[in-house]
Scaffold this motif. Structure first.
Motif, PDB file in Angstrom:
ATOM      1  N   VAL A  34     164.815 -13.425  -8.488  1.00 31.27           N
ATOM      2  CA  VAL A  34     166.022 -12.937  -9.144  1.00 31.27           C
ATOM      3  C   VAL A  34     166.614 -11.778  -8.340  1.00 31.27           C
ATOM      4  CG1 VAL A  34     164.760 -11.303 -10.620  1.00 31.27           C
ATOM      5  CG2 VAL A  34     166.981 -12.185 -11.346  1.00 31.27           C
ATOM      6  N   PRO A  35     167.925 -11.746  -8.109  1.00 35.29           N
ATOM      7  CA  PRO A  35     168.548 -10.651  -7.354  1.00 35.29           C
ATOM      8  C   PRO A  35     168.593  -9.372  -8.185  1.00 35.29           C
ATOM      9  CG  PRO A  35     170.209 -12.184  -8.123  1.00 35.29           C
ATOM     10  CD  PRO A  35     168.894 -12.806  -8.464  1.00 35.29           C
ATOM     11  N   TYR A  36     168.701  -8.248  -7.513  1.00 31.52           N
ATOM     12  CA  TYR A  36     168.714  -6.943  -8.179  1.00 31.52           C
ATOM     13  C   TYR A  36     169.884  -6.816  -9.126  1.00 31.52           C
ATOM     14  CZ  TYR A  36     168.633  -1.846  -8.646  1.00 31.52           C
ATOM     15  OH  TYR A  36     168.602  -0.575  -9.142  1.00 31.52           O
ATOM     16  N   TYR A  37     171.040  -7.369  -8.759  1.00 35.35           N
ATOM     17  CA  TYR A  37     172.241  -7.234  -9.572  1.00 35.35           C
ATOM     18  C   TYR A  37     172.707  -8.610 -10.057  1.00 35.35           C
ATOM     19  CZ  TYR A  37     172.940  -7.013  -4.553  1.00 35.35           C
ATOM     20  OH  TYR A  37     172.784  -7.140  -3.201  1.00 35.35           O
ATOM     21  N   GLY A  38     171.776  -9.452 -10.436  1.00 35.42           N
ATOM     22  CA  GLY A  38     172.138 -10.779 -10.892  1.00 35.42           C
ATOM     23  C   GLY A  38     171.092 -11.336 -11.848  1.00 35.42           C
ATOM     24  N   ILE A  79     164.596 -20.267 -19.894  1.00 37.17           N
ATOM     25  CA  ILE A  79     163.934 -19.294 -19.004  1.00 37.17           C
ATOM     26  C   ILE A  79     165.039 -18.440 -18.384  1.00 37.17           C
ATOM     27  CG2 ILE A  79     162.488 -18.977 -16.974  1.00 37.17           C
ATOM     28  CD1 ILE A  79     161.281 -21.719 -17.529  1.00 37.17           C
ATOM     29  N   THR A  80     165.022 -17.163 -18.659  1.00 39.45           N
ATOM     30  CA  THR A  80     166.087 -16.278 -18.183  1.00 39.45           C
ATOM     31  C   THR A  80     165.462 -14.996 -17.628  1.00 39.45           C
ATOM     32  OG1 THR A  80     167.577 -17.101 -19.881  1.00 39.45           O
ATOM     33  CG2 THR A  80     168.196 -15.050 -18.774  1.00 39.45           C
ATOM     34  N   ARG A  81     165.967 -14.578 -16.497  1.00 41.03           N
ATOM     35  CA  ARG A  81     165.498 -13.316 -15.906  1.00 41.03           C
ATOM     36  C   ARG A  81     166.684 -12.586 -15.271  1.00 41.03           C
ATOM     37  NH1 ARG A  81     162.031  -9.168 -16.181  1.00 41.03           N
ATOM     38  NH2 ARG A  81     161.698  -8.221 -14.125  1.00 41.03           N
ATOM     39  N   PHE A  82     166.941 -11.372 -15.757  1.00 42.60           N
ATOM     40  CA  PHE A  82     167.958 -10.516 -15.152  1.00 42.60           C
ATOM     41  C   PHE A  82     167.291  -9.556 -14.159  1.00 42.60           C
ATOM     42  CE2 PHE A  82     170.365 -12.045 -18.708  1.00 42.60           C
ATOM     43  CZ  PHE A  82     171.681 -12.020 -18.281  1.00 42.60           C
ATOM     44  N   GLY A  83     168.058  -9.148 -13.151  1.00 43.98           N
ATOM     45  CA  GLY A  83     167.525  -8.306 -12.096  1.00 43.98           C
ATOM     46  C   GLY A  83     167.213  -6.891 -12.560  1.00 43.98           C
ATOM     47  N   ALA A  84     166.576  -6.129 -11.648  1.00 41.77           N
ATOM     48  CA  ALA A  84     166.167  -4.760 -11.974  1.00 41.77           C
ATOM     49  C   ALA A  84     167.346  -3.825 -12.150  1.00 41.77           C
ATOM     50  CB  ALA A  84     165.253  -4.228 -10.866  1.00 41.77           C
ATOM     51  N   GLY A  85     168.525  -4.269 -11.746  1.00 42.19           N
ATOM     52  CA  GLY A  85     169.703  -3.422 -11.922  1.00 42.19           C
ATOM     53  C   GLY A  85     170.174  -3.319 -13.359  1.00 42.19           C
ATOM     54  N   TYR A  86     169.659  -4.156 -14.219  1.00 40.17           N
ATOM     55  CA  TYR A  86     170.001  -4.117 -15.643  1.00 40.17           C
ATOM     56  C   TYR A  86     168.919  -3.343 -16.387  1.00 40.17           C
ATOM     57  CZ  TYR A  86     173.361  -7.817 -14.584  1.00 40.17           C
ATOM     58  OH  TYR A  86     174.399  -8.532 -14.069  1.00 40.17           O
ATOM     59  N   GLY A  87     169.317  -2.293 -17.106  1.00 37.30           N
ATOM     60  CA  GLY A  87     168.372  -1.461 -17.820  1.00 37.30           C
ATOM     61  C   GLY A  87     168.019  -2.020 -19.180  1.00 37.30           C
ATOM     62  N   PRO A  88     166.988  -1.436 -19.816  1.00 38.58           N
ATOM     63  CA  PRO A  88     166.582  -1.906 -21.158  1.00 38.58           C
ATOM     64  C   PRO A  88     167.697  -1.748 -22.193  1.00 38.58           C
ATOM     65  CG  PRO A  88     164.892  -0.508 -20.149  1.00 38.58           C
ATOM     66  CD  PRO A  88     166.101  -0.402 -19.297  1.00 38.58           C
ATOM     67  N   GLU A  89     168.582  -0.763 -22.003  1.00 37.77           N
ATOM     68  CA  GLU A  89     169.647  -0.553 -22.973  1.00 37.77           C
ATOM     69  C   GLU A  89     170.698  -1.659 -22.928  1.00 37.77           C
ATOM     70  OE1 GLU A  89     168.932   1.294 -20.449  1.00 37.77           O
ATOM     71  OE2 GLU A  89     170.683   1.444 -19.130  1.00 37.77           O
ATOM     72  N   GLU A  90     170.631  -2.536 -21.932  1.00 35.98           N
ATOM     73  CA  GLU A  90     171.609  -3.610 -21.813  1.00 35.98           C
ATOM     74  C   GLU A  90     171.046  -4.947 -22.285  1.00 35.98           C
ATOM     75  OE1 GLU A  90     172.181  -2.503 -17.514  1.00 35.98           O
ATOM     76  OE2 GLU A  90     174.278  -2.828 -18.073  1.00 35.98           O
ATOM     77  N   THR A  91     169.946  -4.923 -23.014  1.00 33.31           N
ATOM     78  CA  THR A  91     169.291  -6.176 -23.425  1.00 33.31           C
ATOM     79  C   THR A  91     170.207  -7.027 -24.299  1.00 33.31           C
ATOM     80  OG1 THR A  91     167.142  -5.075 -23.316  1.00 33.31           O
ATOM     81  CG2 THR A  91     167.280  -7.142 -24.576  1.00 33.31           C
ATOM     82  N   VAL A  92     170.835  -6.402 -25.289  1.00 32.89           N
ATOM     83  CA  VAL A  92     171.723  -7.161 -26.187  1.00 32.89           C
ATOM     84  C   VAL A  92     172.895  -7.741 -25.405  1.00 32.89           C
ATOM     85  CG1 VAL A  92     173.210  -7.001 -28.217  1.00 32.89           C
ATOM     86  CG2 VAL A  92     171.029  -5.748 -28.154  1.00 32.89           C
ATOM     87  N   GLU A  93     173.477  -6.954 -24.556  1.00 27.14           N
ATOM     88  CA  GLU A  93     174.617  -7.434 -23.759  1.00 27.14           C
ATOM     89  C   GLU A  93     174.207  -8.579 -22.846  1.00 27.14           C
ATOM     90  OE1 GLU A  93     176.360  -4.331 -21.505  1.00 27.14           O
ATOM     91  OE2 GLU A  93     177.762  -5.653 -20.450  1.00 27.14           O
ATOM     92  N   CYS A  94     173.000  -8.488 -22.273  1.00 24.33           N
ATOM     93  CA  CYS A  94     172.523  -9.563 -21.394  1.00 24.33           C
ATOM     94  C   CYS A  94     172.288 -10.852 -22.177  1.00 24.33           C
ATOM     95  CB  CYS A  94     171.243  -9.123 -20.691  1.00 24.33           C
ATOM     96  SG  CYS A  94     171.477  -7.810 -19.465  1.00 24.33           S
ATOM     97  N   ASN A  95     171.754 -10.738 -23.395  1.00 20.10           N
ATOM     98  CA  ASN A  95     171.523 -11.940 -24.205  1.00 20.10           C
ATOM     99  C   ASN A  95     172.840 -12.614 -24.574  1.00 20.10           C
ATOM    100  OD1 ASN A  95     168.722 -11.703 -24.180  1.00 20.10           O
ATOM    101  ND2 ASN A  95     168.695 -10.354 -25.961  1.00 20.10           N
ATOM    102  N   GLU A  96     173.845 -11.816 -24.906  1.00 18.38           N
ATOM    103  CA  GLU A  96     175.151 -12.400 -25.236  1.00 18.38           C
ATOM    104  C   GLU A  96     175.764 -13.068 -24.006  1.00 18.38           C
ATOM    105  OE1 GLU A  96     176.324  -9.107 -28.683  1.00 18.38           O
ATOM    106  OE2 GLU A  96     177.378  -9.161 -26.766  1.00 18.38           O
ATOM    107  N   LEU A  97     175.641 -12.409 -22.867  1.00 16.03           N
ATOM    108  CA  LEU A  97     176.153 -13.008 -21.630  1.00 16.03           C
ATOM    109  C   LEU A  97     175.417 -14.303 -21.318  1.00 16.03           C
ATOM    110  CD1 LEU A  97     177.828 -12.898 -19.003  1.00 16.03           C
ATOM    111  CD2 LEU A  97     176.035 -11.453 -18.025  1.00 16.03           C
ATOM    112  N   LYS A  98     174.119 -14.330 -21.529  1.00 10.07           N
ATOM    113  CA  LYS A  98     173.322 -15.533 -21.274  1.00 10.07           C
ATOM    114  C   LYS A  98     173.819 -16.693 -22.129  1.00 10.07           C
ATOM    115  CE  LYS A  98     169.567 -15.744 -23.466  1.00 10.07           C
ATOM    116  NZ  LYS A  98     168.213 -15.463 -24.001  1.00 10.07           N
TER     117      LYS A  98
END
Length: 595
Positions: free
Chosen positions: A124-128, A141-160
């Motif tokens: 997984v890329p750092y910003y992807g 199966i979903t994995r966001f890069g290290a550039g996404y912090g724990p505070e962005e979990t909800v936003e990442c799930n909605e984007l997914k």
């Protein structure tokens, strides 16, 4: 008729005589020359100012293109890595194929998902992000890069969820290629692979990539964003604000100037996509680039105008009055000569005063030549003395430490080490106190480096690794003494507390610049490097540098005395750490050496 022709001929002769006999006063000529000189200087300064502005614009373009190249190289590398990963997973991975075709036993599905999840986590890329899902929602199966912090979990799930729905609704024509995707004013670059009902999607957040890329460290003076020639992206709106959207989308020119808001815009295409990356720099940044040169030119112009003004009026005061007196005296002498009271003036004047002036001028010229020769001799002697002083101005603590080391070896009865230490130390002293007015061969300088290296090895508890990469054809070329040893000494001195093994690399080869041969020397170590303040000082022409880096200051002075301006020396820090110096010395200085 004859009288009329004669009168016309007489009139032409008189006019010709008046034309030939017309003369100008010194005051008049001085005024004309003053005005012409002022016009020439004004035109020259204007041309220099225009060239400075043009150079600033070129530098801005060069900076923008360098920034874009960094961004593009990083992004294309990330795209290539993701493409290779997805293709291998799609075509050759057994777990992916089993899950896609549903040919797995009921209890082994978690095992295949676990294998895919591990592979996704590593790729997984750092910003992807990387997503694996199916039409029914049984596999996710979903994995966001290290550039996404724990505070962005909800936003990442909605984007997914939105991305999954997007690919489930798309037809197969959009698969297997990179394309732009806009979600809530954020621009993404993504591609998807589909095997049966199983999707493999890779995602790069372009907005986050711009902020977290290496090139973003110097992004205080420019803006970087992406836009499309065929699709509607947030970056297109920014170009529309600048009033150059249509020109940018046409792709006819890669450099654009926004007169609406005074911005310089450079663009480059992203391969295999419809996107282009854009670097926007305010034209005001040109002032910060060219401010020093423009101020120097303006100050030089004011000084030159003032000096010329002072010189002209000084000449008027110093020369015009004596010339008037001399003209009056010449008229008086001419009148007397015509009266027969004085002999006529010839090349060899019979006037005693004029003859004395000629003889005095001749004596003054001879004295001037003699004084200039004496002055030149004094300057040469001074330069030789300066060379001796700069070369012999060494730090005494090195010799004290050597003597202490010898004393410790004597107490410990380490006679073998003591003999090697004395031999290396004597060779070092012989090299230090040899004829400082002559250059040495590169072979001799490298031998001195080895002697000094042996001293350091015998004196230190931690080892040092010295590596030399030198063209053999350059070993007999002449260089200033202590050219390389100075930087080896600095590396040892300022990296003594470093826990890592110190490495010092010497690289010397021959290059050609503007049809002239040069010796290129690159000296580097893996130590702590130069501080920002030290780099600014040793790369500038201000002297002295203080108590630190006296050897570098003395070396630069010696190089300036030997090569004048025909050399180059640059100090910088390596990206991975460590100090580095780059030197270029001319190879055609045989006349200087013989002198």
């Amino acid at each position: 008729m004859i009288k009329f022709k004669a009168s016309r001929a007489a009139a032409r002769a008189a006019g010709k005589k008046r034309f030939v006999s017309k003369k100008y006063s010194f005051k008049h000529l001085l005024g004309i020359y003053f005005v012409l000189l002022m016009l020439i200087i004004l035109c020259s300064l204007t041309a220099v100012l225009v060239y400075a502005i043009y150079s600033g614009l070129r530098q801005m373009r060069s900076t923008n293109n360098a920034v874009l190249n960094v961004y593009l190289s990083e992004l294309q590398k990330e795209m290539e890595d993701l493409t290779v990963f997805c293709q291998e997973l799609y075509a050759d991975n057994y777990s992916f194929e089993i899950l896609a075709r549903g040919r797995y036993q009921s209890g082994r599905k978690p095992e295949y998902e676990y294998e895919l999840r591990n592979m996704v986590n590593n790729a997984v890329p750092y910003y992807g992000a990387i997503l694996i899902f199916d039409q029914k929602g049984d596999i996710s199966i979903t994995r966001f890069g290290a550039g996404y912090g724990p505070e962005e979990t909800v936003e990442c799930n909605e984007l997914k969820d939105r991305i999954k729905q997007y690919w489930r609704d798309c037809d197969n024509s959009r698969l297997f290629q990179w394309q732009a995707y806009v979600d809530q004013d954020r621009t993404f670059l993504m591609s998807a692979y589909r095997l049966e009902d199983l999707y493999l999607c890779s995602l790069i957040d372009l907005d986050r990539f711009v902020l977290q890329s290496r090139a973003a460290e110097d992004s205080g003076q420019f803006q970087v964003f992406f836009y499309s020639e065929t699709e509607e992206l947030p970056g297109n709106g920014r170009l529309e604000q600048l009033g150059i959207l249509q020109e940018a989308q046409s792709g006819q020119r890669e450099t654009l100037l926004s007169l609406k808001e005074s911005y310089l815009v450079d663009t480059q295409a992203l391969d295999k996509t419809s996107l282009r990356i854009c670097c926007v720099t305010p034209v005001q940044y040109l002032w910060s680039l060219s401010r020093f040169s423009l101020l120097v030119i303006l100050g030089a112009g004011i000084i030159v105008f003032a000096l010329i003004f002072i010189i002209v009026f000084s000449f008027r005061k110093i020369l015009v009055y004596p010339l008037d007196r001399l003209a009056s005296a010449s008229e008086l002498l001419e009148q007397k000569s015509q009266a027969g009271q004085l002999p006529a003036y010839t090349g060899e004047s019979k006037i005693e005063e004029l003859q004395k002036i000629n003889e005095a001028i001749k004596r003054l010229v001879e004295q001037k030549v003699s004084l200039e020769q004496e002055n030149l001799t004094r300057q040469q002697e001074k330069q030789h003395a300066q060379l001796q002083y700069y070369q012999l101005q060494t730090q005494p603590h090195f010799y004290v430490n050597c003597l202490k080391s010898l004393y410790n070896m004597l107490e410990n009865q380490e006679y073998g080490r003591m003999q090697r230490m004395i031999l290396a130390f004597s060779n070092h002293l012989r090299y230090i106190f040899h004829n400082t007015l002559s250059l040495v061969t590169l072979r001799e300088e490298l031998e001195e480096v080895n002697h000094y290296y042996n001293i350091v090895l015998l004196d230190r508890s931690k080892p040092i690794i010295l590596t030399q990469k030198v063209e053999e054809s350059l070993l007999e070329e002449k260089v200033p003494p202590l050219l390389i040893q100075t930087f080896l000494e600095n590396a040892v001195k300022y990296n003594g507390r470093n826990d890592e093994i110190l490495r010092f690399l010497i690289q010397i080869d021959a290059v050609t610049w503007e049809e002239k041969p040069y010796m290129r020397i690159r000296l580097s170590d893996n130590g702590v490097g130069y501080s920002k303040e030290v780099l600014e000082k040793i790369n500038s022409r201000q002297e002295p540098y203080g108590r630190q880096h006296v050897g570098i200051a003395n070396l630069k002075k010696r190089l300036a005395l030997i090569y004048q301006t025909d050399f180059q020396i640059i100090f910088y820090n390596e990206a991975k750490g460590g100090a580095c110096v780059f030197l270029c010395l001319p190879l055609d200085r045989k006349a200087l050496v013989e002198e």
